[in-house]
Scaffold this motif. Structure first.
Motif, PDB file in Angstrom:
ATOM      1  N   UNK A   2      15.739 -10.776  22.670  1.00  0.00           N
ATOM      2  CA  UNK A   2      14.424 -10.149  22.537  1.00  0.00           C
ATOM      3  C   UNK A   2      14.299  -9.262  21.298  1.00  0.00           C
ATOM      4  N   UNK A   3      15.404  -8.599  20.915  1.00  0.00           N
ATOM      5  CA  UNK A   3      15.355  -7.757  19.724  1.00  0.00           C
ATOM      6  C   UNK A   3      15.170  -8.600  18.468  1.00  0.00           C
ATOM      7  N   UNK A   4      15.845  -9.742  18.424  1.00  0.00           N
ATOM      8  CA  UNK A   4      15.689 -10.648  17.284  1.00  0.00           C
ATOM      9  C   UNK A   4      14.276 -11.220  17.243  1.00  0.00           C
ATOM     10  N   UNK A   5      13.742 -11.565  18.407  1.00  0.00           N
ATOM     11  CA  UNK A   5      12.386 -12.100  18.464  1.00  0.00           C
ATOM     12  C   UNK A   5      11.361 -11.044  18.066  1.00  0.00           C
ATOM     13  N   UNK A   6      11.616  -9.781  18.456  1.00  0.00           N
ATOM     14  CA  UNK A   6      10.720  -8.702  18.054  1.00  0.00           C
ATOM     15  C   UNK A   6      10.741  -8.529  16.540  1.00  0.00           C
ATOM     16  N   UNK A   7      11.938  -8.544  15.964  1.00  0.00           N
ATOM     17  CA  UNK A   7      12.057  -8.424  14.511  1.00  0.00           C
ATOM     18  C   UNK A   7      11.350  -9.583  13.816  1.00  0.00           C
ATOM     19  N   UNK A   8      11.495 -10.785  14.376  1.00  0.00           N
ATOM     20  CA  UNK A   8      10.832 -11.955  13.809  1.00  0.00           C
ATOM     21  C   UNK A   8       9.317 -11.828  13.935  1.00  0.00           C
ATOM     22  N   UNK A   9       8.867 -11.346  15.084  1.00  0.00           N
ATOM     23  CA  UNK A   9       7.428 -11.165  15.290  1.00  0.00           C
ATOM     24  C   UNK A   9       6.830 -10.163  14.327  1.00  0.00           C
ATOM     25  N   UNK A  10       7.509  -9.016  14.163  1.00  0.00           N
ATOM     26  CA  UNK A  10       7.021  -7.985  13.246  1.00  0.00           C
ATOM     27  C   UNK A  10       7.035  -8.482  11.801  1.00  0.00           C
ATOM     28  N   UNK A  11       8.107  -9.202  11.435  1.00  0.00           N
ATOM     29  CA  UNK A  11       8.181  -9.753  10.079  1.00  0.00           C
ATOM     30  C   UNK A  11       7.058 -10.750   9.842  1.00  0.00           C
ATOM     31  N   UNK A  16       2.457 -12.513   7.065  1.00  0.00           N
ATOM     32  CA  UNK A  16       1.211 -13.275   7.166  1.00  0.00           C
ATOM     33  C   UNK A  16      -0.010 -12.376   6.986  1.00  0.00           C
ATOM     34  N   UNK A  17       0.089 -11.104   7.422  1.00  0.00           N
ATOM     35  CA  UNK A  17      -1.007 -10.169   7.189  1.00  0.00           C
ATOM     36  C   UNK A  17      -1.217  -9.924   5.706  1.00  0.00           C
ATOM     37  N   UNK A  18      -0.115  -9.802   4.968  1.00  0.00           N
ATOM     38  CA  UNK A  18      -0.191  -9.601   3.526  1.00  0.00           C
ATOM     39  C   UNK A  18      -0.791 -10.829   2.840  1.00  0.00           C
ATOM     40  N   UNK A  19      -0.382 -12.012   3.268  1.00  0.00           N
ATOM     41  CA  UNK A  19      -0.915 -13.244   2.680  1.00  0.00           C
ATOM     42  C   UNK A  19      -2.409 -13.388   2.975  1.00  0.00           C
ATOM     43  N   UNK A 186       2.525 -14.188  15.377  1.00  0.00           N
ATOM     44  CA  UNK A 186       3.344 -12.986  15.247  1.00  0.00           C
ATOM     45  C   UNK A 186       2.989 -11.944  16.291  1.00  0.00           C
ATOM     46  N   UNK A 187       1.693 -11.808  16.567  1.00  0.00           N
ATOM     47  CA  UNK A 187       1.251 -10.849  17.583  1.00  0.00           C
ATOM     48  C   UNK A 187       1.740 -11.212  18.970  1.00  0.00           C
ATOM     49  N   UNK A 188       1.659 -12.493  19.317  1.00  0.00           N
ATOM     50  CA  UNK A 188       2.116 -12.946  20.629  1.00  0.00           C
ATOM     51  C   UNK A 188       3.624 -12.774  20.766  1.00  0.00           C
ATOM     52  N   UNK A 189       4.354 -13.133  19.710  1.00  0.00           N
ATOM     53  CA  UNK A 189       5.812 -13.009  19.724  1.00  0.00           C
ATOM     54  C   UNK A 189       6.220 -11.544  19.851  1.00  0.00           C
ATOM     55  N   UNK A 190       5.529 -10.670  19.111  1.00  0.00           N
ATOM     56  CA  UNK A 190       5.829  -9.240  19.158  1.00  0.00           C
ATOM     57  C   UNK A 190       5.563  -8.658  20.542  1.00  0.00           C
ATOM     58  N   UNK A 191       4.421  -9.013  21.123  1.00  0.00           N
ATOM     59  CA  UNK A 191       4.043  -8.489  22.438  1.00  0.00           C
ATOM     60  C   UNK A 191       5.021  -8.942  23.525  1.00  0.00           C
ATOM     61  N   UNK A 192       5.296 -10.240  23.565  1.00  0.00           N
ATOM     62  CA  UNK A 192       6.187 -10.770  24.603  1.00  0.00           C
ATOM     63  C   UNK A 192       7.589 -10.161  24.504  1.00  0.00           C
ATOM     64  N   UNK A 193       8.132 -10.087  23.296  1.00  0.00           N
ATOM     65  CA  UNK A 193       9.480  -9.549  23.129  1.00  0.00           C
ATOM     66  C   UNK A 193       9.512  -8.050  23.412  1.00  0.00           C
ATOM     67  N   UNK A 194       8.434  -7.333  23.062  1.00  0.00           N
ATOM     68  CA  UNK A 194       8.374  -5.889  23.332  1.00  0.00           C
ATOM     69  C   UNK A 194       8.377  -5.626  24.838  1.00  0.00           C
ATOM     70  N   UNK A 195       7.647  -6.442  25.599  1.00  0.00           N
ATOM     71  CA  UNK A 195       7.624  -6.279  27.050  1.00  0.00           C
ATOM     72  C   UNK A 195       8.991  -6.607  27.654  1.00  0.00           C
ATOM     73  N   UNK A 214       5.225   0.413  17.015  1.00  0.00           N
ATOM     74  CA  UNK A 214       4.448   1.247  16.088  1.00  0.00           C
ATOM     75  C   UNK A 214       5.154   1.365  14.744  1.00  0.00           C
ATOM     76  N   UNK A 215       6.458   1.564  14.788  1.00  0.00           N
ATOM     77  CA  UNK A 215       7.221   1.670  13.543  1.00  0.00           C
ATOM     78  C   UNK A 215       7.177   0.352  12.785  1.00  0.00           C
ATOM     79  N   UNK A 216       7.311  -0.749  13.498  1.00  0.00           N
ATOM     80  CA  UNK A 216       7.291  -2.050  12.840  1.00  0.00           C
ATOM     81  C   UNK A 216       5.961  -2.367  12.186  1.00  0.00           C
ATOM     82  N   UNK A 217       4.863  -2.094  12.900  1.00  0.00           N
ATOM     83  CA  UNK A 217       3.547  -2.397  12.333  1.00  0.00           C
ATOM     84  C   UNK A 217       3.133  -1.399  11.262  1.00  0.00           C
ATOM     85  N   UNK A 218       3.857  -0.286  11.146  1.00  0.00           N
ATOM     86  CA  UNK A 218       3.579   0.692  10.092  1.00  0.00           C
ATOM     87  C   UNK A 218       4.392   0.428   8.822  1.00  0.00           C
ATOM     88  N   UNK A 219       5.215  -0.612   8.842  1.00  0.00           N
ATOM     89  CA  UNK A 219       6.035  -0.921   7.671  1.00  0.00           C
ATOM     90  C   UNK A 219       5.214  -1.175   6.407  1.00  0.00           C
TER      91      UNK A 219
END
Length: 324
Positions: A2-11, A16-19, A186-195, A214-219
């Motif tokens: 789940x930690x790896x999936x969260x990191x992947x989701x945030x990344x 993709x947000x930047x693009x 990314x949002x779905x992956x982040x949410x599921x792994x965070x839960x 919060x820290x991840x989305x503030x990067x």
């Protein structure tokens, strides 16, 4: 995992947000839309896209604690971490044009969010009010910027400028497609792994939203703050943090609650909202007195952030076990 999936989701959210932002700016340029309008709309909304997608995904999954926690935690992170850490290396001055007005408005919308949450729900009507205030804020800043431009004064954008937006149609299309597809994933992956992480750690979902997510989305804001400090454009760093906090409340809570009403957990009204408000008020003297945020202030802010995270995890554990 789940930690790896969260990191992947945030990344995924960050990239993709930047693009998406760069593609939208490129498209706007091709359409002949003035840079000022792009800065006040496309870029401003785009830099808040990770938080918006996570909040919508969390609300849709029945996790309002994670949804609101992401916004409140991001606002706290933007002040204590995004400003505090760069200040450890480079002094941040608080003399940006219009910063006093924006910082005061940030405090106002923080108070408004608390008031709207007193009945333990942020409803469609509340969201409509927040979005309406956002529209008024953008319109006012647009007119103010045009007035300053006519006077020949320098303009500090409320969000960072995108200097390397694509200019050919193929690249613009690719950026937009990747952004539009990647952000929800990314949002779905982040949410599921965070839960999943909240369950594994034995803490409430709101604690994960207030801290890790919060820290991840503030990067993006942190990266922009560090880059601005390195370029000695510290006014941009604090303007970006304040502007992001305003957008987080007005656009993310506003839009999300208009789609799915948000239930407000007791811990937000008992603690987290007040931390967000107090640190927002706490930087007002520095801004109004044009004082620098130096190493001393940076150490204090970074230390407070660490203390806050420790409290969040402790309270989150108590909530998970039903003792809060």
């Amino acid at each position: 995992m789940p930690y790896l999936l969260l990191a992947l989701g945030l990344a995924t959210l960050v990239v993709t947000g930047d693009l998406l932002v760069r593609g939208a700016v490129g498209l706007s340029n091709r359409m002949g839309i003035p840079p000022l309008v792009i800065g006040l709309t496309v870029v401003a909304f785009g830099t808040s896209a990770p938080e918006l997608v996570v909040s919508l995904s969390a609300a849709a999954d029945g996790a309002p604690g994670l949804s609101i926690g992401n916004v409140v935690g991001s606002n706290i992170t933007n002040i204590l971490f995004v400003l505090g850490v760069p200040a450890l290396f480079f002094s941040i001055n608080c003399k940006q044009t219009g910063l006093r007005r924006s910082a005061t408005f940030m405090v106002f919308v923080s108070v408004l969010l608390i008031i709207l949450s007193l009945d333990r729900i942020v409803s469609f009507t509340d969201g409509l009010l927040l979005v309406s205030l956002l529209a008024g804020y953008l319109i006012y800043n647009g007119f103010e910027a045009m007035r300053m431009r006519k006077k020949g004064q320098a303009i500090e954008e409320i969000v960072e400028e995108i200097d390397d937006a694509p200019d050919d149609t193929r690249k613009i299309t690719i950026y937009l497609i990747i952004g539009i597809i990647g952000l929800p994933l990314g949002g779905k992956l982040t949410t599921d792994s965070a839960l999943d992480i909240a369950s594994m750690m034995g803490i409430a979902e709101s604690a994960v939203g207030l801290s890790i997510v919060a820290l991840g989305t503030s990067l993006p804001e942190f990266a922009a703050g560090m880059a601005a400090a390195l370029r000695r454009q510290s006014a941009v760093a604090i303007g970006n943090a304040v502007g992001s906090n305003i957008f987080n409340i007005l656009s993310i809570v506003g839009v999300t609650s208009m789609i799915i009403p948000l239930k407000v957990e007791e811990n937000f009204l008992a603690f987290d909202y007040w931390v967000m408000l107090l640190i927002s008020i706490g930087i007002l003297p520095l801004i109004f007195l044009h004082r620098n945020i130096g190493k001393v202030e940076g150490v204090i802010m970074a230390s407070l952030y660490v203390i806050y995270l420790l409290i969040v995890f402790e309270v989150g554990h108590e909530m998970f076990n039903g003792s809060f």
